[in-house]
Design an enzyme around this catalytic site. Sequence first.
Site, PDB file in Angstrom:
ATOM      1  N   LYS A  61     -15.835  -7.352   5.464  1.00 43.29           N
ATOM      2  CA  LYS A  61     -15.378  -8.236   6.553  1.00 43.29           C
ATOM      3  C   LYS A  61     -15.059  -7.382   7.765  1.00 43.29           C
ATOM      4  O   LYS A  61     -14.457  -6.312   7.623  1.00 43.29           O
ATOM      5  CB  LYS A  61     -14.117  -8.990   6.124  1.00 43.29           C
ATOM      6  CG  LYS A  61     -14.407 -10.197   5.258  1.00 43.29           C
ATOM      7  CD  LYS A  61     -13.165 -11.046   5.046  1.00 43.29           C
ATOM      8  CE  LYS A  61     -12.169 -10.354   4.139  1.00 43.29           C
ATOM      9  NZ  LYS A  61     -10.931 -11.101   3.924  1.00 43.29           N
ATOM     10  N   HIS A 116       0.838  -1.213   0.000  1.00 41.35           N
ATOM     11  CA  HIS A 116       0.000   0.000   0.000  1.00 41.35           C
ATOM     12  C   HIS A 116       0.869   1.257   0.000  1.00 41.35           C
ATOM     13  O   HIS A 116       0.596   2.209  -0.734  1.00 41.35           O
ATOM     14  CB  HIS A 116      -0.898   0.044   1.250  1.00 41.35           C
ATOM     15  CG  HIS A 116      -1.926  -1.044   1.343  1.00 41.35           C
ATOM     16  ND1 HIS A 116      -2.055  -1.852   2.454  1.00 41.35           N
ATOM     17  CD2 HIS A 116      -2.882  -1.453   0.484  1.00 41.35           C
ATOM     18  CE1 HIS A 116      -3.056  -2.699   2.266  1.00 41.35           C
ATOM     19  NE2 HIS A 116      -3.571  -2.483   1.078  1.00 41.35           N
ATOM     20  N   SER A 155      -3.024  -8.021   3.045  1.00 42.42           N
ATOM     21  CA  SER A 155      -3.349  -7.779   4.453  1.00 42.42           C
ATOM     22  C   SER A 155      -3.905  -9.038   5.104  1.00 42.42           C
ATOM     23  O   SER A 155      -3.647  -9.316   6.276  1.00 42.42           O
ATOM     24  CB  SER A 155      -4.363  -6.635   4.567  1.00 42.42           C
ATOM     25  OG  SER A 155      -3.813  -5.438   4.093  1.00 42.42           O
ATOM     26  N   ARG A 187      -1.323  -5.989  -8.117  1.00 40.92           N
ATOM     27  CA  ARG A 187      -0.167  -6.814  -7.773  1.00 40.92           C
ATOM     28  C   ARG A 187       0.083  -7.871  -8.827  1.00 40.92           C
ATOM     29  O   ARG A 187       1.213  -8.214  -9.134  1.00 40.92           O
ATOM     30  CB  ARG A 187      -0.399  -7.506  -6.420  1.00 40.92           C
ATOM     31  CG  ARG A 187      -0.440  -6.560  -5.248  1.00 40.92           C
ATOM     32  CD  ARG A 187      -1.010  -7.234  -4.034  1.00 40.92           C
ATOM     33  NE  ARG A 187      -2.393  -7.656  -4.282  1.00 40.92           N
ATOM     34  CZ  ARG A 187      -3.211  -8.137  -3.351  1.00 40.92           C
ATOM     35  NH1 ARG A 187      -2.755  -8.301  -2.124  1.00 40.92           N
ATOM     36  NH2 ARG A 187      -4.433  -8.474  -3.653  1.00 40.92           N
TER      37      ARG A 187
END
Length: 165
Positions: A41, A17, A133, A95
């Site tokens: 979530k 990030h 993460s 990514r």
Amino acid sequence: MTVAIYPGSFDPVTYGHLDVIGRAAGVFERVVVGVLANPRKAPLLSTAERLTVLRTAIDETLPAAAPRIDVVAFDGLTVDFARASGGHFIVRGLRAVSDFESEMQMAHTNRKLAAEVDTVFFMTALEHAYLSSTLVKEIALLGGDVSAMIPPAARGHVGTHRTVG
Ligand code: PNS
């Protein structure tokens, strides 16, 4: 002034990030990092923790650009957050090819909702391309070493204080 928003959960912020934030700050005059207060979530870190960790990590990792980078919480639609921030660009990091499908869907949906807001993608640096993460949280909760994955400011918040070496 060119303003971009960078929305995300940042639960917790990773070096990936921070790499994207640094790249965005190289292109846009102001970058507003938006911490989604209520992601789908339930987050591990509270909104206040995610804000504090991000601010500290940006100040420490990107000191030259930090004055042009804001960190704020938001709720609701990302396009509404972009409009309220005066941002005409949404920044997202890619990514790997696997990110592309969901990111393309979000970009098209956001454009449908707000034609004046464009999504801009930055390729995350190769050395950070494996980071997520979700995996960081799992590794930290199981006692693994995440010091190469998340900045020092985040480490005390994911269940480990361990460092490399
Ligand atoms: O870090 P994440 O979890 O990949 O970020 C996802 C995020 C926050 C960008 C996305 O869930 C989002 O934009 N949520 C806000 C609600 C919204 O605008 N939904 C429609 C987007 S297509």
